[in-house]
Design an enzyme around this catalytic site. Sequence first.
Site, PDB file in Angstrom:
ATOM      1  N   HIS A  16       0.863  -1.199   0.000  1.00  0.00           N
ATOM      2  CA  HIS A  16       0.000   0.000   0.000  1.00  0.00           C
ATOM      3  C   HIS A  16       0.893   1.241   0.000  1.00  0.00           C
ATOM      4  O   HIS A  16       1.456   1.602   1.027  1.00  0.00           O
ATOM      5  CB  HIS A  16      -0.892   0.007   1.258  1.00  0.00           C
ATOM      6  CG  HIS A  16      -1.836   1.171   1.331  1.00  0.00           C
ATOM      7  ND1 HIS A  16      -3.177   1.023   1.612  1.00  0.00           N
ATOM      8  CD2 HIS A  16      -1.653   2.506   1.176  1.00  0.00           C
ATOM      9  CE1 HIS A  16      -3.762   2.198   1.629  1.00  0.00           C
ATOM     10  NE2 HIS A  16      -2.859   3.123   1.362  1.00  0.00           N
ATOM     11  N   HIS A  18       1.404   5.416  -1.783  1.00  0.00           N
ATOM     12  CA  HIS A  18       0.997   6.533  -2.638  1.00  0.00           C
ATOM     13  C   HIS A  18       2.254   7.114  -3.280  1.00  0.00           C
ATOM     14  O   HIS A  18       3.109   7.653  -2.583  1.00  0.00           O
ATOM     15  CB  HIS A  18       0.305   7.622  -1.811  1.00  0.00           C
ATOM     16  CG  HIS A  18      -0.921   7.136  -1.111  1.00  0.00           C
ATOM     17  ND1 HIS A  18      -2.186   7.273  -1.634  1.00  0.00           N
ATOM     18  CD2 HIS A  18      -1.077   6.474   0.066  1.00  0.00           C
ATOM     19  CE1 HIS A  18      -3.073   6.728  -0.806  1.00  0.00           C
ATOM     20  NE2 HIS A  18      -2.421   6.232   0.234  1.00  0.00           N
ATOM     21  N   LYS A 102      -9.464  -0.535  -5.343  1.00  0.00           N
ATOM     22  CA  LYS A 102      -9.445   0.222  -4.096  1.00  0.00           C
ATOM     23  C   LYS A 102     -10.804   0.857  -3.820  1.00  0.00           C
ATOM     24  O   LYS A 102     -11.339   1.583  -4.645  1.00  0.00           O
ATOM     25  CB  LYS A 102      -8.362   1.314  -4.161  1.00  0.00           C
ATOM     26  CG  LYS A 102      -8.256   2.147  -2.883  1.00  0.00           C
ATOM     27  CD  LYS A 102      -7.795   1.330  -1.691  1.00  0.00           C
ATOM     28  CE  LYS A 102      -7.976   2.050  -0.376  1.00  0.00           C
ATOM     29  NZ  LYS A 102      -6.807   2.721   0.133  1.00  0.00           N
ATOM     30  N   HIS A 139     -10.491   1.092   2.391  1.00  0.00           N
ATOM     31  CA  HIS A 139     -10.174   2.103   3.399  1.00  0.00           C
ATOM     32  C   HIS A 139     -11.287   1.980   4.433  1.00  0.00           C
ATOM     33  O   HIS A 139     -12.417   2.410   4.186  1.00  0.00           O
ATOM     34  CB  HIS A 139     -10.138   3.514   2.787  1.00  0.00           C
ATOM     35  CG  HIS A 139      -9.789   4.560   3.793  1.00  0.00           C
ATOM     36  ND1 HIS A 139      -8.574   5.219   3.795  1.00  0.00           N
ATOM     37  CD2 HIS A 139     -10.463   5.027   4.870  1.00  0.00           C
ATOM     38  CE1 HIS A 139      -8.533   6.050   4.831  1.00  0.00           C
ATOM     39  NE2 HIS A 139      -9.674   5.957   5.491  1.00  0.00           N
ATOM     40  N   HIS A 177      -4.357  -0.537   6.233  1.00  0.00           N
ATOM     41  CA  HIS A 177      -3.800   0.279   7.328  1.00  0.00           C
ATOM     42  C   HIS A 177      -4.640   0.237   8.610  1.00  0.00           C
ATOM     43  O   HIS A 177      -5.158   1.241   9.062  1.00  0.00           O
ATOM     44  CB  HIS A 177      -3.555   1.732   6.889  1.00  0.00           C
ATOM     45  CG  HIS A 177      -4.612   2.358   6.020  1.00  0.00           C
ATOM     46  ND1 HIS A 177      -5.947   2.355   6.338  1.00  0.00           N
ATOM     47  CD2 HIS A 177      -4.525   3.006   4.836  1.00  0.00           C
ATOM     48  CE1 HIS A 177      -6.622   2.983   5.393  1.00  0.00           C
ATOM     49  NE2 HIS A 177      -5.783   3.380   4.471  1.00  0.00           N
ATOM     50  N   ASP A 250       1.555   2.750   3.502  1.00  0.00           N
ATOM     51  CA  ASP A 250       0.693   3.921   3.327  1.00  0.00           C
ATOM     52  C   ASP A 250       1.524   5.202   3.301  1.00  0.00           C
ATOM     53  O   ASP A 250       1.056   6.251   3.756  1.00  0.00           O
ATOM     54  CB  ASP A 250      -0.397   3.989   4.416  1.00  0.00           C
ATOM     55  CG  ASP A 250      -1.507   4.968   4.049  1.00  0.00           C
ATOM     56  OD1 ASP A 250      -1.621   5.331   2.864  1.00  0.00           O
ATOM     57  OD2 ASP A 250      -2.248   5.380   4.964  1.00  0.00           O
TER      58      ASP A 250
HETATM   59  C1  NCD Z   1      -3.568   9.206   2.089  1.00  0.00           C
HETATM   60  C2  NCD Z   1      -3.170  10.226   1.032  1.00  0.00           C
HETATM   61  O1  NCD Z   1      -2.638  11.271   1.406  1.00  0.00           O
HETATM   62  O2  NCD Z   1      -3.348   9.961  -0.148  1.00  0.00           O
HETATM   63  N1  NCD Z   1      -3.522   9.822   3.376  1.00  0.00           N
HETATM   64  C3  NCD Z   1      -3.392   9.204   4.558  1.00  0.00           C
HETATM   65  O3  NCD Z   1      -3.477   9.862   5.592  1.00  0.00           O
HETATM   66  N2  NCD Z   1      -3.158   7.915   4.632  1.00  0.00           N
HETATM   67  C4  NCD Z   1      -4.895   8.632   1.761  1.00  0.00           C
HETATM   68  C5  NCD Z   1      -5.233   7.415   2.558  1.00  0.00           C
HETATM   69  O4  NCD Z   1      -4.650   6.352   2.344  1.00  0.00           O
HETATM   70  O5  NCD Z   1      -6.103   7.513   3.424  1.00  0.00           O
HETATM   71 ZN    ZN Z   2      -3.273   5.133   1.703  1.00  0.00          ZN
END
Ligand code: NCD
Ligand code: ZN
Length: 348
Positions: A16, A18, A102, A139, A177, A250
Site C-alpha cells: 500500500h 501513494h 481500491k 479504506h 492500514h 501507506d
Molecule cells: C492518504 C493520502 O494522502 O493519499 N492519506 C493518509 O493519511 N493515509 C490517503 C489514505 O490512504 O487515506
Molecule cells: Zn493510503
Amino acid sequence: MKSPNTLTIRRPDDWHVHLRDGIILNTITAHTARCFQRAIIMPNLVPPVTTRALAMQYRKRIAESLPDDSNFTPLMTCYLTDETDPQEIQLGFNEGIFAAVKFYPAGATTNSASGVSSVSKISGVLEVMQDLGMPLLVHGEVTDIDIDIFDREEIYIDRVLIPMLSDFPALKVVFEHITTSQAVDYVRSQGSRLGATITAHHLLIERNDMFKGGIRPHLYCLPVAKRHAHRQALLEAATSGDNSFFLGTDSAPHSIVEKESACGCAGIFSAPAAVELYAHAFDQVNSLDKLEAFASLNGPAFYGLPANKETITLVRKDWMVPLSFQVDEAVEILPFMAGETLRWRVLP
Ligand code: NCD
Ligand code: ZN
C-alpha cells in the site's frame, strides 16, 4: 538473548503506497524502489485512476520515474466509484493491468470525493471480483461526520465489512492500514479471505504523539493513530507470524506547506526509511525474527504471487532520517521521524 547485528530477509514488497504524480512522483519513487521489489500503487490521483487506460498511462509514468538500474514492479489498482463498470475490472484483471481494486468510502480521506457512496452501488463489481479471486482493498472508516474520528474504523467493521463479507462470501478483502484492536480481532476471525496491512507509523506512534508539546501535523494521517492499547495490539499482530497481516506503508507524501496549514492534509511520508522503521518497531519488541514473514512472505501469499527470490540485508547501525527532501524550489517534504535516529539500516 542478545539479538544479532545483521538480518537478511527476502526482498520485501509494499502492499500500500501513494507515489503521487508529476514532479513528486519523479522524486519519490526511488525511495520505494530502494528496498521494495513490488508495490501496490494507490489510485487516488486527481483525477483518480478509474480505467485500464489511465492505469497503463500511470504505470508508464512510474516506470519513467525509476532509476535506470531498478527492477521495481508497480502493481496497479483501480479506484472504485459508484459508476465503475464490472467489465472494465474483469478485463483489467485478466489483462494484468489491475492487481486489485481500491474502495474509498466517498469523503473518507485525501482525494476520495468520487469514492463509493454505498456498497449496494458496487454489487456488480464485487460479484465479478469474487469470481476472479481479485482482492478488494478497503479504506475501513465510516465517513459520518457525527461519528467520533477515533471510532470510525471500529464502526466500519459492523456497518460495512461484516455485511459485505457475508453477502460476498468468497470475496478476498484487504482491510488497509488497520489501527485498532477491534480490526486485529476481526481479521483474525475471518481466516485467509481477509488480510490486513499495517503501517510502520501505526506501530511506532499513538495519538498522544500528535500532541506532544504542541500540535504535530506531520503525525496526522488517516486512519488517525489510536491510543496505546491499540498500538500494542497492532505490534502483537504484526509480530505474531499470522499470515493475515502484512506490510503496507501507506507512505503518503504532502508538501510541508500542505501539512503545516490551518487545515493540514492527512498523510505520513515514510518511504525513505520504510523497512528500517519496521525493523525499529519489531526490534523494540524483540521480534526481528518475524520481520521476514510480515514484510516479504505473507503479502505475496495473500495475493497469490511468489515471494521474491532476492534478499536484502539490514545491519545494526545508527543513522539519522534526513530532515527533509526538496522536490523543487517550491515543494519540500518532511519524512516520518525526520532528524531522529534509527538503529537499523538496509545495506545498499
Ligand atoms: C492518504 C493520502 O494522502 O493519499 N492519506 C493518509 O493519511 N493515509 C490517503 C489514505 O490512504 O487515506
Ligand atoms: Zn493510503
